[in-house]
Design a protein around this motif. Structure first.
Motif, PDB file in Angstrom:
ATOM      1  N   UNK A   1      -5.893   5.120 -10.103  1.00 33.54           N
ATOM      2  CA  UNK A   1      -7.336   4.867 -10.244  1.00 33.54           C
ATOM      3  C   UNK A   1      -7.640   3.375 -10.124  1.00 33.54           C
ATOM      4  N   UNK A   2      -6.772   2.587 -10.734  1.00 27.37           N
ATOM      5  CA  UNK A   2      -6.972   1.137 -10.685  1.00 27.37           C
ATOM      6  C   UNK A   2      -6.980   0.654  -9.238  1.00 27.37           C
ATOM      7  N   UNK A   3      -6.063   1.161  -8.450  1.00 28.22           N
ATOM      8  CA  UNK A   3      -5.947   0.744  -7.054  1.00 28.22           C
ATOM      9  C   UNK A   3      -7.208   1.116  -6.273  1.00 28.22           C
ATOM     10  N   UNK A   4      -7.709   2.324  -6.514  1.00 29.05           N
ATOM     11  CA  UNK A   4      -8.901   2.771  -5.797  1.00 29.05           C
ATOM     12  C   UNK A   4     -10.095   1.889  -6.118  1.00 29.05           C
ATOM     13  N   UNK A   5     -10.173   1.442  -7.358  1.00 28.44           N
ATOM     14  CA  UNK A   5     -11.324   0.629  -7.754  1.00 28.44           C
ATOM     15  C   UNK A   5     -11.179  -0.822  -7.314  1.00 28.44           C
ATOM     16  N   UNK A   6      -9.944  -1.260  -7.073  1.00 28.85           N
ATOM     17  CA  UNK A   6      -9.708  -2.670  -6.769  1.00 28.85           C
ATOM     18  C   UNK A   6     -10.111  -2.995  -5.338  1.00 28.85           C
ATOM     19  N   UNK A   7     -10.698  -4.165  -5.172  1.00 30.56           N
ATOM     20  CA  UNK A   7     -11.015  -4.666  -3.830  1.00 30.56           C
ATOM     21  C   UNK A   7      -9.928  -5.662  -3.458  1.00 30.56           C
TER      22      UNK A   7
ATOM     23  N   UNK B   1      -7.688   1.812   5.452  1.00 33.18           N
ATOM     24  CA  UNK B   1      -7.732   3.185   5.936  1.00 33.18           C
ATOM     25  C   UNK B   1      -6.892   4.110   5.064  1.00 33.18           C
ATOM     26  N   UNK B   2      -5.818   3.590   4.537  1.00 32.54           N
ATOM     27  CA  UNK B   2      -5.033   4.383   3.586  1.00 32.54           C
ATOM     28  C   UNK B   2      -5.889   4.693   2.371  1.00 32.54           C
ATOM     29  N   UNK B   3      -6.528   3.659   1.853  1.00 39.43           N
ATOM     30  CA  UNK B   3      -7.346   3.840   0.660  1.00 39.43           C
ATOM     31  C   UNK B   3      -8.521   4.776   0.940  1.00 39.43           C
ATOM     32  N   UNK B   4      -9.113   4.624   2.112  1.00 40.17           N
ATOM     33  CA  UNK B   4     -10.276   5.456   2.452  1.00 40.17           C
ATOM     34  C   UNK B   4      -9.923   6.938   2.400  1.00 40.17           C
TER      35      UNK B   4
ATOM     36  N   UNK C   1     -13.728  15.277   3.481  1.00 37.36           N
ATOM     37  CA  UNK C   1     -14.588  14.352   4.227  1.00 37.36           C
ATOM     38  C   UNK C   1     -14.010  12.937   4.246  1.00 37.36           C
ATOM     39  N   UNK C   2     -13.436  12.482   3.131  1.00 35.39           N
ATOM     40  CA  UNK C   2     -12.888  11.122   3.099  1.00 35.39           C
ATOM     41  C   UNK C   2     -11.738  10.976   4.089  1.00 35.39           C
TER      42      UNK C   2
ATOM     43  N   UNK D   1       0.821  -1.196   0.000  1.00 37.79           N
ATOM     44  CA  UNK D   1       0.000   0.000   0.000  1.00 37.79           C
ATOM     45  C   UNK D   1       0.859   1.252   0.000  1.00 37.79           C
ATOM     46  N   UNK D   2       2.096   1.105   0.404  1.00 36.56           N
ATOM     47  CA  UNK D   2       2.998   2.246   0.400  1.00 36.56           C
ATOM     48  C   UNK D   2       3.143   2.786  -1.018  1.00 36.56           C
ATOM     49  N   UNK D   3       3.259   1.877  -1.978  1.00 38.10           N
ATOM     50  CA  UNK D   3       3.328   2.286  -3.392  1.00 38.10           C
ATOM     51  C   UNK D   3       2.253   3.297  -3.707  1.00 38.10           C
ATOM     52  N   UNK D   4       1.022   2.934  -3.385  1.00 35.01           N
ATOM     53  CA  UNK D   4      -0.118   3.742  -3.827  1.00 35.01           C
ATOM     54  C   UNK D   4      -0.274   4.992  -2.979  1.00 35.01           C
ATOM     55  N   UNK D   5       0.075   4.897  -1.719  1.00 30.60           N
ATOM     56  CA  UNK D   5       0.060   6.100  -0.890  1.00 30.60           C
ATOM     57  C   UNK D   5       1.051   7.113  -1.458  1.00 30.60           C
TER      58      UNK D   5
END
Lengths: 219, 219
Positions: free
Chosen positions: A84-90, B101-104, A165-166, A2-6
């Motif tokens: 964007x891909x990361x945000x959409x991925x579960x 939480x990072x993604x949120x 808000x997020x 997750x560090x990548x995407x952060x």
DNA sequence: AGCTCCATGTAAGTCGTTACATGATTCA
DNA sequence: TGAATCATGTAACGACTTACATGGAGCT
């Protein structure tokens, strides 16, 4: 993973050096508690993201008589897509991996006082976390954090509310978590009191269940 | 750094092979959710614990016509000391390291529907966890799990209550955690509804804030 | 001249995952 | 004979930590 995407998200907010990213990440995202990362990890990861084409590094001079340079990272088109891909991925959530709960299940190997010490430390830690997060939520609501301000500057005003808000919601969740941990620690302390009261003759320092060594064939 | 000690605790309950430990760990301690570990990691760690003198391996024949062997691990005196030391030690908790939480905090890079999908997945995951843990607590209270039974068999009856209560308390804490996560996800869904209502003309699939690529000096 | 901050890395090691690999035992 | 289970490993890689290492910039 997750560090990548952060990092991609932080870079999107504006060109930044590894030094700045490390500092920002360990304040905003991490608040020094949630996800601290060493600068060594961040620098190597940035080099990798660059090699993968997700970011682009602009080499800039430092200072007036520039005898040194710094590298300001920016998002590439591929990097924006990946974000964007990361945000959409579960993703499936990683295990909770909390040593406190593993240890709690085996507290019988220590004395009641040891058990109390564990729960007190747990409570103290999450009380501090809760307080820190509460301060942070207030700052977010006032739009007072530098990272958020930088981000808002680059976005149209009608989405400012959503962006803020997020982030506030994430931190409010962390506050709720901390409160749950505090309550659990206090219930743990109550439990130890009940167990100790039921065994008043047990020495305070003695393990409830001394670990036993099995007979050992001599090697 | 906790798998070491969880293994020591499991071994204390009775001599066990790596295979058995892997199975038990991924049921009782992990319940397949909290701390799953691969057999490969467990086998290599057991070899290391053996080299460090914390456990002792008894090589035993397998089956009637023993053409193969297995290695049953037992606790050494040093291992018992290390187990007590760990229980008494206060470790600083690792960061929460929760990608959710990072993604949120960065959901503005997706559409409102993407945000909803994240929160729904979060809720579903923790609803399942909560249910699993509730079943497990009941089993613990009935003293029906094999690992607990083995442990109780080797301990004097006056500490049975304590052994059971600590484990049940750990799992009740995990249930409380799961409930907190579920509530957070539902508040997240409410938040998305409010934000979407405030921006009714925004297309459902469009990112709230499309990631922007900076001007790029040609390399 | 000295201190703090800015800035960037390498090296070694642990922890953990995924994939590869093997073979005996038990029971139907 | 075949499948499930018991049983034990190695190899490669990614994530993360700790320690080592360097040096300019800005200020007093």
């Amino acid at each position: 993973m997750s560090l990548r995407h952060a990092l991609l998200a932080l870079i999107e907010a504006g060109p930044s050096t590894g030094y700045e990213l490390a500092k920002r990440f360990n304040q905003s995202a991490g608040a020094a508690h949630v996800w601290h990362a060493q600068h060594s990890q961040i620098y190597t990861l940035l080099r990798r993201l660059e090699a993968e084409g997700l970011v682009y590094a602009n080499t800039l001079p430092r200072g007036e008589r520039a005898l040194a340079t710094k590298r300001a990272y920016e998002l590439t088109a591929d990097g924006a897509v990946e974000l964007s891909r990361w945000i959409a991925a579960i993703e499936d959530p990683p295990g909770l991996r909390d040593t406190a709960y593993v240890k709690a299940a085996y507290l019988e190997y220590g004395s009641y006082d040891h058990a109390r010490a564990q729960f007190r430390a747990h409570r103290a830690y999450y009380e501090k976390l809760r307080d820190d997060f509460e301060v942070h939520v207030e700052q977010l609501e006032d739009r007072a954090t530098p990272t958020l301000q930088q981000r808002l500057r680059r976005a149209s005003p009608d989405v400012h509310e959503a962006i803020t808000a997020f982030k506030a919601h994430a931190y409010r969740g962390l506050i709720a978590r901390a409160r749950t941990e505090i309550a659990w620690a206090e219930q743990g302390l109550d439990l130890v009191d009940r167990l100790a009261a039921a065994n008043p003759d047990r020495p305070r320092d003695a393990p409830v269940l001394p670990a036993t060594v099995h007979k050992q064939d001599k090697a």
